[in-house]
Design an enzyme around this catalytic site. Structure first.
Site: not given
Ligand code: NAD
Ligand code: DAU
Length: 350
Positions: A132-134, A161, A157
């Protein structure tokens, strides 16, 4: 020779799109989806590929080192695309340990298992770590994260990562394990779990519930359509250079409040509600502790070196996303019943 690719977290939001991308684009590969099916994992996300001959599912937890070792020695994957993770920042604030277990220990278990079965030769092998970019921390009003930006994670988180990224690099530097990393910005799209901002607001608009905006709503995120992320992963898995990291993003920054207003506008239009109806649900709530002000990705490296370009604009992607949720309200009802209710109550009643 037929290639076997093991994808972890393939039942989750992004993972399910990566599985679909690999299963359909590489019919000559055997694709194994390894997932523990936590609250975020849902095999319903993969109904359309369930019976495709080159796809198999294995239920396993990456924190179980012995089970992971056994699966690797039996399946002998040539490639690993690692997405399994605890992914929600707010949950990491409540329970950091779960994030250390899955994101750090789980990643090390996978690295060990890959190193063991690939010990005779790394030829044709690859471990792709999806991150992630975080990990880069937070930006001020200007600037972009590049691959050279110093790691500076703030939330439990992102700290977990960042740690997993360091372990992946350490296995490359110490054991020459063939690895690549991708660090992507915020994804959105079909199957997004409704704990995250966009699907949570879609769900609440449908139910005429308040739209909780943390702090002043001026926090900025950089949004990429999930299928474009899946395509970037496929590209880097095949064309990326060993040991390198690639930032993935679409140069698409939005302040949360503006994004939610645009979502409200599109939802009112699609639901046939008078303009402004959904925006009235916007409610400013208590801020997230340690909230990162701004994320923005410089995707020049993947664009120039690998020829990557996202396929949809944000307006199109958001419209497709809303259409998917409107067409899959039963999915939304099922994932928001049970545990979700308790989570929501706890998170938003503070
Ligand atoms: P998600 O939470 O939707 O899915 C995570 C998946 O991992 C689920 O299917 C869950 O069952 C599985 N999982 C969790 N713990 C596990 C374990 N101990 N063993 C096996 N499987 C397990 O997550 P996502 O949003 O799809 O993110 C997927 C990946 O991409 C993560 O590594 C996250 O850090 C990265 N990522 C997410 C975002 C985003 O915006 N969501 C952006 C950049 C990177
Ligand atoms: O940048 C990549 C990341 O983006 C991934 O690595 C994470 O897995 C993914 O969850 C996401 O993280 P964020 O914290 O940015 O996503 P989220 O949707 O939780 O929040 C987006 C923005 O909105 C953030 O500034 C927090 C805000 N927010 C979020 C929620 C859930 C609100 O204002 N209200 C809310 O209820």
């Amino acid at each position: 020779m037929k290639k076997t690719v093991l994808i972890t977290g393939g039942a989750g939001f992004i993972g399910s799109h990566v599985v679909r991308e690999f299963v359909t684009t590489h019919p000559d590969y055997q694709i194994i989806n390894l997932d523990a099916l936590t609250y975020a994992g849902n095999l319903e996300n993969l109904r359309d590929v369930e019976y495709v001959p080159n796809y198999t599912f294995i239920k396993a937890d990456i924190t179980d080192a012995a089970h992971i070792r056994d699966i690797f020695s039996e399946c002998r994957p040539d490639g690993v695309v690692h997405l399994a993770a605890e992914s929600h920042v707010d949950r990491s604030i409540t329970d950091p340990s779960a994030f250390v277990m899955t994101n750090v220990i789980g990643t090390v278990n996978l690295l060990n298992a890959a190193k063991e079965i690939w010990k005779d030769s790394y030829e044709g092998k690859r471990f792709h770590h999806v991150s992630t970019d975080e990990v880069y921390g937070a930006l001020g009003e200007t600037g972009l994260f590049t691959e050279e930006t110093k790691y500076d994670p703030h939330s439990p988180y992102s700290a977990s990562k960042a740690s997993s990224d360091h372990f992946v690099r350490a296995y490359h530097d110490t054991y020459s394990l063939p690895i690549v990393l991708t660090n992507c910005s915020n994804n959105y799209g079909p199957n997004h779990f409704p704990e995250k901002l966009i699907p949570l607001c879609i769900h609440n608009i449908l139910n005429s519930k308040p739209l909780p905006i943390y702090g002043d709503g001026k926090y900025t995120r950089d949004w990429l359509y999930v299928i474009d992320h899946a395509k970037a992963i496929d590209l880097v898995f095949h064309k990326g250079i060993n040991g390198e990291a690639y930032n993935v993003g679409g140069f698409n920054e939005w302040q949360n409040i503006d994004l939610v207003k645009e979502l409200c506008r599109q939802m009112d239009e699609k639901l046939g509600r008078p303009e402004g109806t959904s925006a009235e649900l916007i409610t400013f709530v208590k801020d997230r502790p340690g909230h990162d002000v701004r994320y923005a990705i410089d995707a020049t490296k993947i664009n120039q070196e690998l020829g990557y370009q996202p396929s949809v604009t944000f307006e199109e992607g958001l419209s497709k996303t809303i259409d998917w949720f409107l067409g899959n309200q039963e999915w939304l009802d099922r994932v928001t019943s049970g545990d979700y209710q308790q989570y929501y109550e706890k998170q938003y009643s503070k």
